[in-house]
Write a protein that holds these residues in place. Structure first.
Motif, PDB file in Angstrom:
ATOM      1  N   CYS A   1      -1.958   9.022   0.707  1.00 40.36           N
ATOM      2  CA  CYS A   1      -2.021   7.998   1.755  1.00 40.36           C
ATOM      3  C   CYS A   1      -1.366   8.490   3.045  1.00 40.36           C
ATOM      4  CB  CYS A   1      -1.363   6.711   1.271  1.00 40.36           C
ATOM      5  SG  CYS A   1      -2.181   5.932  -0.139  1.00 40.36           S
TER       6      CYS A   1
ATOM      7  N   LEU B   1      -4.989   8.719   4.968  1.00 36.67           N
ATOM      8  CA  LEU B   1      -5.441   7.346   5.182  1.00 36.67           C
ATOM      9  C   LEU B   1      -4.825   6.759   6.448  1.00 36.67           C
ATOM     10  CD1 LEU B   1      -5.449   5.886   1.563  1.00 36.67           C
ATOM     11  CD2 LEU B   1      -7.297   6.959   2.853  1.00 36.67           C
TER      12      LEU B   1
ATOM     13  N   TYR C   1      -7.330  -2.054   2.785  1.00 36.29           N
ATOM     14  CA  TYR C   1      -6.247  -1.110   2.487  1.00 36.29           C
ATOM     15  C   TYR C   1      -4.986  -1.566   3.205  1.00 36.29           C
ATOM     16  CZ  TYR C   1      -3.346   3.068   2.913  1.00 36.29           C
ATOM     17  OH  TYR C   1      -2.294   3.935   2.908  1.00 36.29           O
TER      18      TYR C   1
ATOM     19  N   ARG D   1       0.390   0.760   0.469  1.00 35.74           N
ATOM     20  CA  ARG D   1      -0.394   1.906   0.012  1.00 35.74           C
ATOM     21  C   ARG D   1      -1.246   1.555  -1.209  1.00 35.74           C
ATOM     22  NH1 ARG D   1       4.676   4.087   1.378  1.00 35.74           N
ATOM     23  NH2 ARG D   1       4.581   5.458   3.207  1.00 35.74           N
TER      24      ARG D   1
END
Length: 271
Positions: A188, A192, A213, A218
């Motif tokens: 992550c 991300l 998300y 996370r």
């Protein structure tokens, strides 16, 4: 004896003299007239005093020095609703939908809900959970869980390093109850978004589902439940996530049930 009789005689003469004076002055009639002239007092009624007023202390902290002032408490009085008379018509409360309907609505299960049960259900994948009951949950064995995880790691090696990926074995909390899927922390942080954003989940047949998300936690929240139920994921299954775009995951599913199929096939071959 002579002294006692002389005393009694003298006492009798004094009493007779007093009686004659009272008759001359008419004292008996005067006392009776005065007694009749005095009005008789009326019976005193028992008056109930009101309860003492209670005071609630209120502090004024900004005064120098601080002062406490008593404020009377007001007790709310509930009024009783007057009972309707027997001869007065009582209006029946009805909803706006049935106000113009002369027929009385029917709420019997046999006649109403039987019609609803007979309706055709819409086709498509079911989006409601059927694994809320503990009796309907699937509990994978350790061998099946290890088998699915091993197959997921083999698949990750075959995908190569063109796109970042990770392997995620599933547990009960991922596929039932709260439906929360936590993602690897290192992955992550590197790949991300840093803020909450919707990610697109694409399966092997290119069906897409959007999931929210949460950057601080996370993990995947809203939308992951639909993906899990639509693909009938259970405890022990393993997923391989491949990030093909900044906000798009390609997901490969390895079923834990494939372990039991393999063991049955091997037993048949041995036999």
């Amino acid at each position: 004896m002579t002294g006692a009789s002389a005393y009694e005689e003298q006492r009798r003469r004094i009493m007779e003299a007093n009686q004659r004076k009272m008759d001359e002055l008419r004292l008996h009639h005067l006392s009776a007239a005065v007694k009749d002239a005095i009005p008789k007092p009326s019976p005193v009624r028992s008056t109930r005093l009101p309860p003492p007023t209670r005071f609630r202390p209120v502090c004024f902290p900004f005064s120098d020095p601080p002062r406490f002032v008593g404020v009377p408490q007001v007790k709310s009085v509930k009024r009783k609703r007057a009972a309707p008379r027997d001869d007065a018509p009582v209006a029946v409360r009805r909803s706006d939908r049935n106000a113009s309907n002369p027929d009385k609505p029917n709420y019997r299960y046999e006649e109403v809900y039987s019609v609803l049960d007979g309706r055709k259900k819409p086709r498509g994948r079911r989006t409601t959970s059927t694994r809320k009951d503990l009796a309907n949950r699937v509990y994978a064995s350790d061998e099946a869980r290890e088998y699915a995880t091993g197959k997921g790691e083999e698949l990750q090696e075959k995908l190569g390093s063109d796109y970042p990926s990770f392997v995620k074995p599933l547990t009960q909390s991922h596929v039932s109850g709260g439906f929360w899927l936590g993602l690897p922390t290192d992955f992550c942080r590197k790949y991300l978004p840093k803020r909450d954003e919707f990610l697109t989940l694409v399966d092997e047949v290119d069906d897409e589902v959007e999931s929210l998300y949460l950057a601080l936690k996370r993990g995947l929240s809203a939308g992951w439940r639909k993906f899990s139920i639509d693909h009938e994921l259970v405890d022990g299954d393993c997923l391989v996530f491949e990030l093909i775009h900044r906000t798009t995951f390609k997901i490969y599913i390895i079923r834990q049930s494939s372990y039991s199929k393999k063991s049955k096939a091997s037993k048949k071959l041995k036999a």
